[in-house]
Enzyme design. Sequence first.
Site, PDB file in Angstrom:
ATOM      1  N   ARG A 187       5.693   6.844 -17.237  1.00  0.00           N
ATOM      2  CA  ARG A 187       4.939   5.601 -17.125  1.00  0.00           C
ATOM      3  C   ARG A 187       5.847   4.385 -16.933  1.00  0.00           C
ATOM      4  NH1 ARG A 187      -0.230   6.184 -18.797  1.00  0.00           N
ATOM      5  NH2 ARG A 187      -0.405   3.952 -19.070  1.00  0.00           N
ATOM      6  N   GLU A 244       0.918  10.048   4.125  1.00  0.00           N
ATOM      7  CA  GLU A 244       1.321  10.670   2.859  1.00  0.00           C
ATOM      8  C   GLU A 244       2.707  11.316   2.977  1.00  0.00           C
ATOM      9  OE1 GLU A 244       0.382  10.327   0.008  1.00  0.00           O
ATOM     10  OE2 GLU A 244       1.059  12.045  -1.158  1.00  0.00           O
ATOM     11  N   LYS A 259       4.148   5.872 -13.047  1.00  0.00           N
ATOM     12  CA  LYS A 259       3.051   6.761 -12.656  1.00  0.00           C
ATOM     13  C   LYS A 259       1.715   6.036 -12.593  1.00  0.00           C
ATOM     14  CE  LYS A 259       1.241  10.877 -11.939  1.00  0.00           C
ATOM     15  NZ  LYS A 259       1.411  11.394 -10.567  1.00  0.00           N
ATOM     16  N   GLU A 263       9.435   7.598  -1.430  1.00  0.00           N
ATOM     17  CA  GLU A 263       9.398   7.259  -2.854  1.00  0.00           C
ATOM     18  C   GLU A 263      10.383   8.073  -3.683  1.00  0.00           C
ATOM     19  OE1 GLU A 263       5.730   7.740  -5.110  1.00  0.00           O
ATOM     20  OE2 GLU A 263       5.134   9.429  -3.878  1.00  0.00           O
ATOM     21  N   ASN A 298       1.246  -2.817 -23.311  1.00  0.00           N
ATOM     22  CA  ASN A 298       1.174  -2.323 -21.938  1.00  0.00           C
ATOM     23  C   ASN A 298       0.157  -3.202 -21.238  1.00  0.00           C
ATOM     24  OD1 ASN A 298       0.998  -0.815 -19.604  1.00  0.00           O
ATOM     25  ND2 ASN A 298      -0.305   0.760 -20.508  1.00  0.00           N
ATOM     26  N   GLY A 299       0.547  -3.836 -20.129  1.00  0.00           N
ATOM     27  CA  GLY A 299      -0.383  -4.714 -19.410  1.00  0.00           C
ATOM     28  C   GLY A 299       0.268  -6.055 -19.147  1.00  0.00           C
ATOM     29  N   HIS A 333       4.290   0.726  21.289  1.00  0.00           N
ATOM     30  CA  HIS A 333       3.912  -0.688  21.263  1.00  0.00           C
ATOM     31  C   HIS A 333       4.863  -1.512  20.407  1.00  0.00           C
ATOM     32  CE1 HIS A 333       0.334   0.045  23.604  1.00  0.00           C
ATOM     33  NE2 HIS A 333       0.120   1.124  22.859  1.00  0.00           N
ATOM     34  N   LYS A 338       5.696  10.160   0.522  1.00  0.00           N
ATOM     35  CA  LYS A 338       6.322  11.142  -0.375  1.00  0.00           C
ATOM     36  C   LYS A 338       7.832  11.107  -0.198  1.00  0.00           C
ATOM     37  CE  LYS A 338       4.208  11.964  -2.558  1.00  0.00           C
ATOM     38  NZ  LYS A 338       2.995  11.633  -3.189  1.00  0.00           N
ATOM     39  N   TRP A 370       8.144  -0.516 -18.134  1.00  0.00           N
ATOM     40  CA  TRP A 370       8.276  -0.769 -16.698  1.00  0.00           C
ATOM     41  C   TRP A 370       8.145  -2.271 -16.565  1.00  0.00           C
ATOM     42  CZ3 TRP A 370       5.333  -2.803 -12.640  1.00  0.00           C
ATOM     43  CH2 TRP A 370       5.757  -2.477 -11.354  1.00  0.00           C
ATOM     44  N   CYS A 426       4.469   1.336 -18.421  1.00  0.00           N
ATOM     45  CA  CYS A 426       4.739   1.220 -19.861  1.00  0.00           C
ATOM     46  C   CYS A 426       3.958   2.281 -20.629  1.00  0.00           C
ATOM     47  CB  CYS A 426       4.392  -0.133 -20.454  1.00  0.00           C
ATOM     48  SG  CYS A 426       5.242  -1.507 -19.696  1.00  0.00           S
TER      49      CYS A 426
HETATM   50  O1  M6R Z   1      -3.569   6.856 -10.350  1.00  0.00           O
HETATM   51  P1  M6R Z   1      -3.866   6.447  -8.934  1.00  0.00           P
HETATM   52  O2  M6R Z   1      -4.252   7.581  -8.070  1.00  0.00           O
HETATM   53  O3  M6R Z   1      -4.890   5.327  -8.876  1.00  0.00           O
HETATM   54  O4  M6R Z   1      -2.509   5.847  -8.405  1.00  0.00           O
HETATM   55  C1  M6R Z   1      -2.427   5.264  -7.135  1.00  0.00           C
HETATM   56  C2  M6R Z   1      -0.995   5.174  -6.663  1.00  0.00           C
HETATM   57  O5  M6R Z   1      -0.250   4.383  -7.546  1.00  0.00           O
HETATM   58  C3  M6R Z   1      -0.325   6.546  -6.546  1.00  0.00           C
HETATM   59  O6  M6R Z   1      -1.041   7.386  -5.693  1.00  0.00           O
HETATM   60  C4  M6R Z   1       1.116   6.405  -6.015  1.00  0.00           C
HETATM   61  O7  M6R Z   1       1.104   5.940  -4.712  1.00  0.00           O
HETATM   62  C5  M6R Z   1       1.849   7.733  -6.141  1.00  0.00           C
HETATM   63  N1  M6R Z   1       3.030   7.562  -6.922  1.00  0.00           N
HETATM   64  C6  M6R Z   1       2.327   8.279  -4.868  1.00  0.00           C
HETATM   65  O8  M6R Z   1       2.987   9.492  -5.071  1.00  0.00           O
END
Ligand code: M6R
Length: 608
Positions: free
Chosen positions: A27, A481, A603, A488, A101-102, A504, A485, A75, A2
Amino acid sequence: MCGIVGYIGNEQAAPFLLDGLKKLEYRGYDSAGIAVYNDSGIDVEKVKGRIKVLSDMLQGGTRVKGSLGIGHTRWATHGKPSDINSHPHMSETGNFAVVHNGIIENHMKLKNHLQELGKSFVSDTDTEVVAHLLDHFYKGDILDAIIKVINMVEGSYALGIICKDDPDTLYAVRKDNPLIIGLGKHENFIASDIPAILEKTRDIYRMQDNEIAEIKRESVTVYNMAKEVIPFEPYHVNWDIGAAEKGGYEHFMLKEIMEQPKAIQDTISPRIKNGKIVLDEMNLTPEELNRFQKIVIVACGSSYHVGVVSKYVIEKLARIPVEVDLASEFRYRDPLVDETSLVIAISQSGETADTLEALREAKRRGAKVISVVNVVGSSIAMESDGVLYTWAGPEISVATTKAYSTQLAMLYMIAIYLAKQRNRIDDAAYDHYVSELQRLPSLVEQALQNKEVVQYVASRHFNAKSIFFIGRNIDYALSLEGSLKLKEISYIHSEAYAAGELKHGTISLIEDGTLVVALATCKKLFDKTMSNAVEVKTRGACILGLTTEGNEKINDVADHVFYVPEAEELFMPSLAVIPLQLFAYYIALMKNCDIDNPRNLAKSVTVE
Ligand code: M6R
């Protein structure tokens, strides 16, 4: 999670609110709305969908008149995305409009109570209780009403509030969610993040928990919960507005991938003086550095993946045990941390709710907490005993790239620094690691040159149903990672596995043509990783190998290869991540996905 904007001034509010929301769309983007004060009261316009839908509906904002307003991009948490659940929310009388937001955790209890008092609710959101409560407590003094509401609600919030009775004031409150005030000339602003207001002002105040701001055209007053005026210190933002714009790239993600050499350089070079790493920002004495018996890293998502890589590097160099915890798990598992533990919280945004709570939990247990954070003045930074900023600049794409790379560089620095402070490496080794660190920006630059082969392989596999990433040791840490990537932004199912672990169970998923990305930068384990690659190849998999330039042996097994320049082995994830980021990007591009704003994501995750 948000985005909030607010405006009070002499210009029309709506076009600014829409523009600000556009900059905060990363956001959250499942619905949007604005509320603007004008002669007919508070005009609320909101709709399910992207900001563009709202903007088109309001003809770029020209349809809504007034110079005081608030806006929101959502969001969804409580209540599915819909017109009615979109913010702003109004009190029943139409007197208050609220953006939030929250999460209001006790909203059900409050809602029941308000319903007993005869209030009727129109949405399924937690936020609506705030609007009703404001009305309930309002007896002519808005600040009093806000304080009473804040005393009743539990949870986390950044709130923007306007009231029909007060055409000259915008109110803002925060707890555990970011909210900034922008100070302009004859106009002032609120926003969840700087890019929303950067075109208007560079003088920013980052609100602290439990502060209430009364924002007028010519003044800003900040109160505490006892309604006492408190001083506040604005700061000047000096990064360039271009940093938060696409600058000719089709997507923020690609721009941010390409910015990595500079971001890494900006993160490491100010901290290397005369060939020595200086980390005074850690705020730890040499005695403390020697006293710690273990390090615990807490983080979420990609930041957690940085933690997993760091475990290998710190343990190898500084010979101190490292535990890496998902922040959401750490909080509730009665963790074994005390004054002998150093806790490192890693977060790009500095606002991730679980990481923030993990940090607080660690502090309650007596641990020292340092954080590695990208956003200056964010909650995690402010609450840590020491903060090491990554100087990646604003990262807009939801999928992190340059923040990940700068976090990695920062953690390498911490590892070398600890190793030296704790006498675990000699001067020659120290000099070697420092100079290898300094080579990283130019090596990353070179790794970025090999885009064509990545594009080609992406073009062969963008229709894949499932892609596996395997590796051993630090390559395994990186595979986490690479897999995240890809999934997502391209929505292709993907899993990361320690190469030796596949057989396994997971190997049963390998079918004819399944793509397996075998990361093999770790020399001493190269043959073993290749054996694991052969195991899946025998079962029909197609192998995409990733190794260092000049290693031809990989061609015996791999169908395609991504080569990256060779560096100190412990730092190889910084290079190997580059083709993995590009691979995810090009696959998503070929699938026509919404790369910067992937579905269901936001984000900054400021809820549990
Ligand atoms: O702002 P942060 O680094 O604490 O966020 C953590 C995760 O939400 C963030 O790394 C998320 O996994 C990314 N979108 C991945 O690309």
